[in-house]
Design a protein around this motif. Sequence first.
Motif, short mmCIF file in Angstrom:
data_model
loop_
_atom_site.label_atom_id
_atom_site.label_comp_id
_atom_site.label_asym_id
_atom_site.label_seq_id
_atom_site.Cartn_x
_atom_site.Cartn_y
_atom_site.Cartn_z
N ASN A 50 0.85 -1.22 -0.01
CA ASN A 50 -0.04 -0.07 0.01
C ASN A 50 0.83 1.18 0.10
O ASN A 50 0.40 2.38 0.11
N LYS A 51 2.00 1.16 -0.28
CA LYS A 51 3.01 2.24 -0.26
C LYS A 51 3.04 2.86 -1.54
O LYS A 51 2.83 2.06 -2.58
N PRO A 52 3.08 4.20 -1.75
CA PRO A 52 3.39 4.82 -3.00
C PRO A 52 4.66 4.46 -3.76
O PRO A 52 5.56 4.09 -3.07
N ARG A 53 4.50 4.58 -4.92
CA ARG A 53 5.83 4.09 -5.76
C ARG A 53 5.98 5.06 -6.97
O ARG A 53 5.08 5.65 -7.56
N THR A 54 7.01 5.00 -7.32
CA THR A 54 7.58 5.73 -8.65
C THR A 54 8.34 5.02 -9.48
O THR A 54 9.21 4.38 -9.15
N GLY A 55 8.05 5.10 -10.77
CA GLY A 55 8.68 4.41 -11.94
C GLY A 55 9.57 5.35 -12.57
O GLY A 55 9.19 6.35 -13.09
N ILE A 56 10.99 5.07 -12.82
CA ILE A 56 11.78 5.73 -13.42
C ILE A 56 12.83 4.98 -14.43
O ILE A 56 12.92 4.07 -14.14
N TRP A 57 12.60 5.62 -15.76
CA TRP A 57 13.36 4.75 -16.99
C TRP A 57 14.59 5.51 -17.21
O TRP A 57 14.55 6.88 -17.27
N PHE A 58 15.88 5.05 -17.24
CA PHE A 58 16.87 5.80 -17.56
C PHE A 58 17.47 5.22 -18.89
O PHE A 58 17.24 3.91 -19.34
N ASN A 59 18.24 6.18 -19.54
CA ASN A 59 19.06 5.75 -20.75
C ASN A 59 20.24 5.38 -20.24
O ASN A 59 20.93 6.18 -20.05
N SER A 60 20.74 4.14 -20.75
CA SER A 60 21.76 3.72 -20.06
C SER A 60 23.41 4.22 -20.60
O SER A 60 24.37 4.16 -20.18
N GLU A 61 22.99 4.80 -22.02
CA GLU A 61 24.13 5.40 -22.82
C GLU A 61 24.47 6.70 -22.13
O GLU A 61 25.57 6.98 -21.87
N THR A 62 23.24 7.38 -21.97
CA THR A 62 23.72 9.07 -21.53
C THR A 62 23.29 9.34 -20.20
O THR A 62 23.48 10.38 -19.48
N GLN A 63 22.72 8.12 -19.51
CA GLN A 63 22.19 8.43 -18.00
C GLN A 63 21.29 9.38 -17.89
O GLN A 63 21.07 10.08 -16.78
N SER A 64 20.51 9.59 -18.80
CA SER A 64 19.42 10.77 -18.99
C SER A 64 18.08 10.02 -18.60
O SER A 64 18.04 8.92 -18.71
N VAL A 65 17.26 10.64 -18.05
CA VAL A 65 16.08 10.12 -17.61
C VAL A 65 15.25 9.90 -18.90
O VAL A 65 14.73 11.11 -19.54
N ALA A 66 14.75 8.86 -19.13
CA ALA A 66 13.50 8.84 -20.17
C ALA A 66 12.28 8.77 -19.81
O ALA A 66 11.34 9.16 -20.63
N PHE A 67 11.84 8.49 -18.58
CA PHE A 67 10.67 8.43 -18.14
C PHE A 67 10.57 8.78 -16.45
O PHE A 67 11.34 8.01 -15.93
N HIS A 68 9.69 9.38 -15.91
CA HIS A 68 9.57 9.64 -14.73
C HIS A 68 7.92 9.91 -14.02
O HIS A 68 7.45 10.63 -14.96
N SER A 69 7.68 8.74 -13.51
CA SER A 69 6.19 8.53 -13.12
C SER A 69 5.65 10.02 -12.29
O SER A 69 4.49 10.27 -12.45
N ARG A 70 6.48 10.57 -11.74
CA ARG A 70 6.11 11.63 -10.83
C ARG A 70 6.67 13.03 -11.13
O ARG A 70 5.63 14.18 -11.34
N ASN A 71 7.50 13.19 -11.84
CA ASN A 71 8.12 14.49 -12.24
C ASN A 71 8.63 14.64 -13.70
O ASN A 71 9.74 14.28 -14.27
#
Length: 394
Positions: A50-71
Amino acid sequence: MIGKACFLLSLLQAVVSGQWSADNPGAVTAQNGLCARIPCHYKYPSYLKNKPRTGIWFNSETQSVAFHSRNHSVISRKFQHRTRLSGVLRHNDCSLVIDNVMQQDTDFTDKPTIFPAEMEAGQPVNMTCIFNTTCDGTAPTLTWVTPADEPPSASRSVTQWRDTLTYTSVLSLTPALKHHGQNLTCRVTYPTVSSEQILTMAVEYAPQNLSITSPDDVNSSWVSVKEGTSAVILCSVQSFPASNLTWRHLGVTLNATRSNNELWMEFPQLTRQDAGVYQCVAENEHGTAERDVTLTVEYAPQNLSITFPDNVNSSRVIVKAGNSAAILCSVQSFPTSNLTWGHLGVTLNTTRSSNELWMEFPQLTRQDAGVYQCVAENEHGTAERDVTVTVECE
């Protein structure tokens, strides 16, 4: 390939322990201009249910954020408005969708698949084409390109099994004989890319256009060859699948072949006994065709004979003066001979293209006595014979 190792999932609640695990492929192949879906499922400790959760996907080549479910503001400009989750995090689904893949070194190589069906000329048939994708973003369009005279008529549907979407198009057409060997194309189209699968149409049909040919002499259904020579006659047909061919003569099979649209009949040395009607029969699972050819054997005049209804004694004919008489000259030949009766170097009677010629005496006198000659001639040779006519006085 999306990134060097695709994208990684990070959960803010993640704690390094055996109770946490994620299942996603090590690599996903995507096509330029399409969307890509990266399947991902995870497990977590039950006390965090029942705890909140956040999903984050990173681009492994550039370490940039590809997706962030909260921000969304931290998402790299490259991926802004192009990424989303296809599943729900609280349902253990962290699958990511990337719209409009733009990697410059990626070509669209995925092709639709045409499932072949047996085609028979004049019979309606349904052809099925499918295209599978794990991307539920931009939908492709399936179209057909056909050699038919009328625009293609096709039905379309979409089904899903687990992570795979299957786009299906069923084409209804009636193939004709002229379509055999032509191409049938199923094309999948996205806004910026497309690919296609081509099938060469194999239209089955019964034997047609059966023909008989010979290097010697062919006149419609007639083949004429000189006696003593060799001869070959070819029977050929158009059909698919290939026909079983048979040569027959007087009800007897002379030569046969299976699954071949050509069959030769050979005569090493022709005699007059080989003359006659021959039949070629072609047959496959859709029908039968047949054709006759008459073989004639040409030869020079032979067996020339002279006959007399009343009295024949070898080469002598005896008739009483004052009586009438008729003498027949006949010969065997092909083609028929030109016949001539002659006496003392003078031509008495002739006929063209006939193997019989009569010589008639309405009332015999002693002046009619003497030696008469019959000559037979055609393009292959000559034959002749003499007969002595004797006139007896009362």
